[in-house]
Design an enzyme around this catalytic site. Structure first.
Site, PDB file in Angstrom:
ATOM      1  N   SER A 145      44.524  29.771  39.904  1.00 43.55           N
ATOM      2  CA  SER A 145      45.497  28.676  39.801  1.00 43.55           C
ATOM      3  C   SER A 145      46.499  28.855  40.931  1.00 43.55           C
ATOM      4  CB  SER A 145      46.225  28.767  38.448  1.00 43.55           C
ATOM      5  OG  SER A 145      47.367  27.934  38.434  1.00 43.55           O
ATOM      6  N   TYR A 158      50.187  33.516  31.522  1.00 41.59           N
ATOM      7  CA  TYR A 158      49.266  32.801  32.419  1.00 41.59           C
ATOM      8  C   TYR A 158      49.466  33.256  33.875  1.00 41.59           C
ATOM      9  CZ  TYR A 158      46.797  28.629  34.256  1.00 41.59           C
ATOM     10  OH  TYR A 158      45.930  27.767  34.884  1.00 41.59           O
TER      11      TYR A 158
END
Ligand SMILES: NC(=O)c1ccc[n+]([C@@H]2O[C@H](COP(=O)([O-])OP(=O)(O)OC[C@H]3O[C@@H](n4cnc5c(N)ncnc54)[C@H](OP(=O)(O)O)[C@@H]3O)[C@@H](O)[C@H]2O)c1
Length: 254
Positions: A145, A158
């Protein structure tokens, strides 16, 4: 000249193929000739992905699997290799996210995110990678990401896991060469179920569209080029790389 992006005759395992980016990736790989093994927990979603691939003339099968259940994962991977005699491509795509300030986040919540977004990716890459090394052939693509190369508040688990995944990509590339490549794709903000809350947040959307050179949210199709490059012969000399596909979001401080 043979098409370097062709996946004809290849077997690809895609995790998180029951919806979102994983479904689009499974369809993309199948569209370029791969037989796609579609893994995830929601059988209905996997079946829908498989049906869409078969309708388009491709080959796919559902693989019900919780990637955090290591014993089940090992058994599933061994079974797939026995049945298909090979896995040529692994797309480590499945992932989860929670939004909460770090001071309110229970260790358990943080741990569960790292379990799904990093540890399960490692265990899968190890099991599939061992097989690829024996065959002297393989492509592993980890879906990281932009939050694997920069941070944003409220998603500590995350961000930590995705930064770890970028590091894991590098170390596995170093160990798995020369025949098995390991790369990551770091998508920007692409409209899927994982970010519905942000899609509904006008301030966030305005900020994103202002800061992104492309001036828009991403669509799953925006990842197809990067995916095919890293999953095919075209990417033979690319390894350990994290390819940011974010419309320019992380390029400049706009
Ligand atoms: N959308 C974005 O903007 C964006 C940006 C950067 C990175 N990413 C990354 O891209 C990947 C896919 O995200 P998405 O946007 O497509 O999200 P999504 O729509 O929420 O899909 C997540 C997928 O992961 C699977 N999954 C979650 N936990 C699992 C588990 N324990 N075992 C097996 N499968 C599991 C889910 O399937 P089941 O629930 O059926 O198991 C689902 O197919 C994630 O790694 C995410 O971090 C997304």
């Amino acid at each position: 000249m043979a098409d370097p992006f062709s996946l004809k005759g290849r077997v690809a395992l895609v995790t998180g193929a029951s919806r979102g980016l994983g479904r689009d990736m499974a369809r993309t790989l199948a569209g370029h000739g791969a037989r796609v093994l579609c893994a995830g927990r929601t059988v209905k979603g996997l079946d829908a992905t498989v049906r869409a691939i078969r309708r388009a003339g491709g080959a796919a099968e559902p693989v019900p699997l919780d990637i955090t259940d290591e014993a089940a994962m090992r058994e599933t991977v061994a079974g797939l290799i026995r049945r298909h005699r090979r896995i040529d491509v692994l797309i480590n795509n499945a992932g989860i996210l929670y939004r909460q300030p770090a001071v309110d986040t229970l260790t358990e919540t943080f741990r569960a995110t790292v379990e799904t977004d990093l540890i399960a990716q490692f265990a899968l890459a190890r099991e599939v990678g061992r097989h690829m090394l024996t065959r002297k052939r393989g492509r592993i693509v980890n879906i990281a990401s932009v939050l694997g190369v920069m941070a944003r508040g409220g998603v500590a688990g995350y961000v930590s896991a995705k930064h770890g995944l970028v590091g894991l990509t590098r170390v596995l590339a170093a160990e798995f060469g020369p025949d098995v490549t390991v790369n990551a794709i770091a998508p920007g903000y692409i409209r899927t179920e994982i970010n519905v809350a942000l899609q509904k947040n006008e301030d966030f959307s305005d900020m994103l569209e202002r800061r992104t050179a492309a001036r828009r949210w991403g669509h799953p199709r925006d990842l197809r080029g990067a995916l095919l490059l890293l999953a095919s012969d075209a990417g033979a000399y690319i390894t350990g790389h994290t390819l940011v596909v974010d419309g320019g979001l992380t390029t400049a401080l706009n």
